[in-house]
Design an enzyme around this catalytic site. Structure first.
Site, PDB file in Angstrom:
ATOM      1  N   GLY A 224      -7.270 -40.324 -21.172  1.00 45.14           N
ATOM      2  CA  GLY A 224      -6.234 -39.728 -20.322  1.00 45.14           C
ATOM      3  C   GLY A 224      -5.208 -38.931 -21.105  1.00 45.14           C
TER       4      GLY A 224
ATOM      5  N   CYS B 183     -16.981 -21.287  -0.727  1.00 43.14           N
ATOM      6  CA  CYS B 183     -17.768 -20.387  -1.585  1.00 43.14           C
ATOM      7  C   CYS B 183     -19.275 -20.518  -1.289  1.00 43.14           C
ATOM      8  CB  CYS B 183     -17.434 -20.615  -3.052  1.00 43.14           C
ATOM      9  SG  CYS B 183     -17.817 -19.181  -4.051  1.00 43.14           S
TER      10      CYS B 183
ATOM     11  N   ARG C 287     -20.567 -14.327  -7.374  1.00 41.77           N
ATOM     12  CA  ARG C 287     -21.349 -13.135  -7.677  1.00 41.77           C
ATOM     13  C   ARG C 287     -21.949 -12.541  -6.405  1.00 41.77           C
ATOM     14  NH1 ARG C 287     -22.215 -12.770 -13.084  1.00 41.77           N
ATOM     15  NH2 ARG C 287     -22.422 -14.891 -13.846  1.00 41.77           N
TER      16      ARG C 287
ATOM     17  N   HIS D  80     -11.745 -20.087  -3.256  1.00 39.12           N
ATOM     18  CA  HIS D  80     -11.630 -21.516  -3.590  1.00 39.12           C
ATOM     19  C   HIS D  80     -10.215 -22.018  -3.278  1.00 39.12           C
ATOM     20  CE1 HIS D  80     -15.482 -22.243  -5.651  1.00 39.12           C
ATOM     21  NE2 HIS D  80     -15.420 -20.955  -5.906  1.00 39.12           N
TER      22      HIS D  80
ATOM     23  N   GLU E  33      -9.128 -24.913  -3.074  1.00 39.50           N
ATOM     24  CA  GLU E  33      -8.735 -26.130  -3.809  1.00 39.50           C
ATOM     25  C   GLU E  33      -7.853 -25.846  -5.019  1.00 39.50           C
ATOM     26  OE1 GLU E  33     -11.746 -24.785  -3.655  1.00 39.50           O
ATOM     27  OE2 GLU E  33     -13.009 -25.230  -5.394  1.00 39.50           O
TER      28      GLU E  33
HETATM   29  N1  GLN Z   1     -23.428 -19.035  -6.209  1.00 38.97           N
HETATM   30  C1  GLN Z   1     -22.519 -18.351  -5.331  1.00 38.97           C
HETATM   31  C2  GLN Z   1     -22.101 -17.009  -5.902  1.00 38.97           C
HETATM   32  O1  GLN Z   1     -22.206 -16.789  -7.088  1.00 38.97           O
HETATM   33  C3  GLN Z   1     -21.336 -19.209  -4.994  1.00 38.97           C
HETATM   34  C4  GLN Z   1     -20.456 -19.480  -6.183  1.00 38.97           C
HETATM   35  C5  GLN Z   1     -19.501 -20.630  -5.967  1.00 38.97           C
HETATM   36  O2  GLN Z   1     -19.686 -21.450  -5.087  1.00 38.97           O
HETATM   37  N2  GLN Z   1     -18.506 -20.725  -6.796  1.00 38.97           N
HETATM   38  O3  GLN Z   1     -21.629 -16.166  -5.197  1.00 38.97           O
END
Ligand code: GLN
Length: 532
Positions: free
Chosen positions: A17, A383, A464, A509, A511
């Site tokens: 930690g 994503c 991508r 994302h 998060e």
């Molecule tokens: N594999 C997908 C892409 O490259 C999603 C990537 C991800 O979930 N971070 O677009």
């Protein structure tokens, strides 16, 4: 103004930690109104964490400025509620490639280029530049790995030199160690700490503080014994015993006088009254710890489920949202490769699909996304989870023959998810995805707009592939709406099914933007729907 440096090193073994210790010290200094930031040194040879499998090394944390970083950077951001730029994650590859490039350009002409001083100078320059550019009062630098590792030696040497050059009034060391107690005897053992501190001294570093991990609070006699053998004052041997939550650690360290001791050692007098900061922080920490009777069960279906750290930010974001709604969140990870009986998903209040890459396990995710839609179970797809929800809809509602992503099936007849055009000629895999914060426009009158209460948001990305725009009209005619876009309408960022209890997919994302006390909106709405 001279920045004060605190270097955090690790002893005995990994996983004690160090990240939480680093974040907690930084938090205490931030609460004392100091301008602070953190650096994570990763002595591995990857240029950044982007090319590493999350099951081996934990999640790849994406910074606002598009860095693919060690997950400790995420810890810092969450503890400090402060963005950390990507240059705060220093790796061996970054340092060496800079020095080697400079050598080729002739910048060291005539010199024999060596680890000391050229590599160590480059390390020190990076740390000092961040301190000056950001005008920091304190910079806390966590050195990854365990003392004794070959990899981390040049870094520890650079830190040692900084102590000599800047003096003990400006540089101090915190060493994180372990005092195990064997069940049979119950006694807290000091030998591993003694050896680890000796190893540190052997390379010329004397620790100023020891943060000692243990199950029960460190006994006075253990502290004294450790002090005797390590040259560290007994009051600076700090007990880091098991806590119910990481949010208790700053208080645990504070109660042992670490802040006073840091200020005294650094000759900083007159500590400010920061009770207002503490009130705010205590409220947040309490909200994260407080017991709640209402439980929401979430199934997280993905392919990197064997290591809890693979989706650490998603787990945290769910907890932040739970704290906000006064619900305790129970998360079960389900391996998308081995799921066969989808009716087990009926036992959950909501289904979350996090990010992911590649063919393996994707079939199970597509079926899960479809099951959630058919059974009206709240769904949040992030994503990959956004892209596979679109594929599921294409296959099962639009009845598109062979609808797929070209990531999964290169010659799919209906490539509803396809490479970003600018990705078509990329050959290097490292650092080449669409990364970091991008502005997103949300259509008024949509569910997304209700969630974010704004026409535009800024979110972090790492992908991508994207929605193939040729299919949008078909989707929207059949009930799946694309409610947000970016880059002047070029990319779809959010999908939703208005007739569903809650069905949301996001290309970004969310998060990485969620923090204790500041839960990210899509998680809150998802959890709200799941508890209805
Ligand atoms: N594999 C997908 C892409 O490259 C999603 C990537 C991800 O979930 N971070 O677009």
């Amino acid at each position: 103004m001279q920045t004060k440096f605190i270097f955090v090193t690790g002893g005995v073994m990994s996983g004690l930690g160090k990240g939480v210790t680093t974040s907690s010290i930084a938090k205490l200094l931030q609460l004392a109104n100091q301008k602070i930031s953190c650096i994570k040194i990763d002595p591995y040879l990857n240029y950044d964490a982007g090319t590493m499998n999350p099951v081996a090394h934990g999640e790849v944390f994406v910074t606002e400025d598009g860095g693919e970083c060690d997950m400790d950077i995420g810890n810092y951001e969450r503890f400090l509620n402060q963005n950390i730029p990507k240059i705060h994650n220093i790796t061996t590859a970054q340092v060496y490639s800079k020095v080697i490039d400079a050598e080729r350009k002739g910048e060291y002409l005539g010199a024999c280029v060596q680890i000391i001083p050229h590599i160590t100078d480059e390390i020190k320059n990076r740390i000092r530049k961040i301190a000056t550019d950001e005008a920091l009062d304190f910079l806390i630098v966590e050195c990854g790995g365990t003392v004794g590792d070959i990899e981390s030696l040049p870094f520890l040497e650079a830190l040692r030199q900084m102590r000599v050059e800047d003096g003990p009034k400006n540089v101090m060391f915190v060493h994180v160690t372990l005092a195990p107690s064997l069940d049979v005897v119950g006694e807290q053992k000091t030998k591993p700490t003694q050896h680890s501190v000796q190893e540190l001294r052997r390379i010329g570093i004397q620790a100023d503080f020891l943060a000692v991990r243990c199950t029960q609070p460190l006994e006075e006699k253990t502290k004294n014994k450790i002090a005797l053998f390590t040259n560290v004052a007994s009051e600076d041997v700090l007990s880091c015993h098991d806590a119910k939550s990481i949010f208790e650690v700053p208080q645990i360290l504070y109660d042992q006088g670490i802040l006073d001791s840091i200020f005294t050692k650094f000759g900083k007098v007159g500590m400010v009254n920061a009770s207002a900061n503490w009130d705010k922080w205590n409220k947040i920490a309490d909200s994260m710890i407080s017991p709640r009777d209402k439980k929401v069960k979430i199934a997280m279906v993905g392919k990197y489920v064997t290591l809890a750290d693979s989706y650490v930010s998603v787990n945290h974001a769910l907890k932040h949202a739970g704290a906000r709604l006064g619900k305790s969140v129970e998360i079960d990870w389900i391996d998308s490769e081995s799921i066969t009986d989808y009716s087990t998903l009926d036992n959950y209040n909501g289904i979350l699909i996090p990010g992911g890459f590649g063919i393996r396990g994707s079939e199970g995710i597509i079926k899960t996304a479809n099951y959630a839609r058919e059974k009206n179970i709240p769904y949040l797809g992030i994503c990959f989870g956004f892209q596979l929800a679109a594929i599921a809809f294409g296959q099962n509602v639009l009845n598109l023959d062979d609808a797929n992503s070209t990531e999964i099936k290169q010659d799919a007849k209906n490539p509803v998810i396809d490479l970003l055009p600018e990705q078509k000629n990329i050959s290097d895999m490292g650092g080449s995805l669409r990364l970091g914060g991008h502005k997103i426009n949300i259509k008024p009158g949509t569910i997304a707009h209700k969630i974010y209460k704004s026409n535009s948001i800024n979110k972090r990305h790492r992908h991508r592939y994207e929605i193939n725009k040729e299919y949008i009209a078909q989707y929207e005619k059949n009930g799946m709406i694309f409610s947000a876009e970016s880059d002047g309408g070029k990319r779809m960022e959010i999908l939703e099914i208005p007739s569903h209890k809650f069905y949301l997919g996001v290309q970004f994302h969310p998060e990485f933007n969620s923090r204790p006390g500041f839960a990210e909106e899509s998680f809150v709405s998802f959890l709200e729907a799941s508890s209805r």
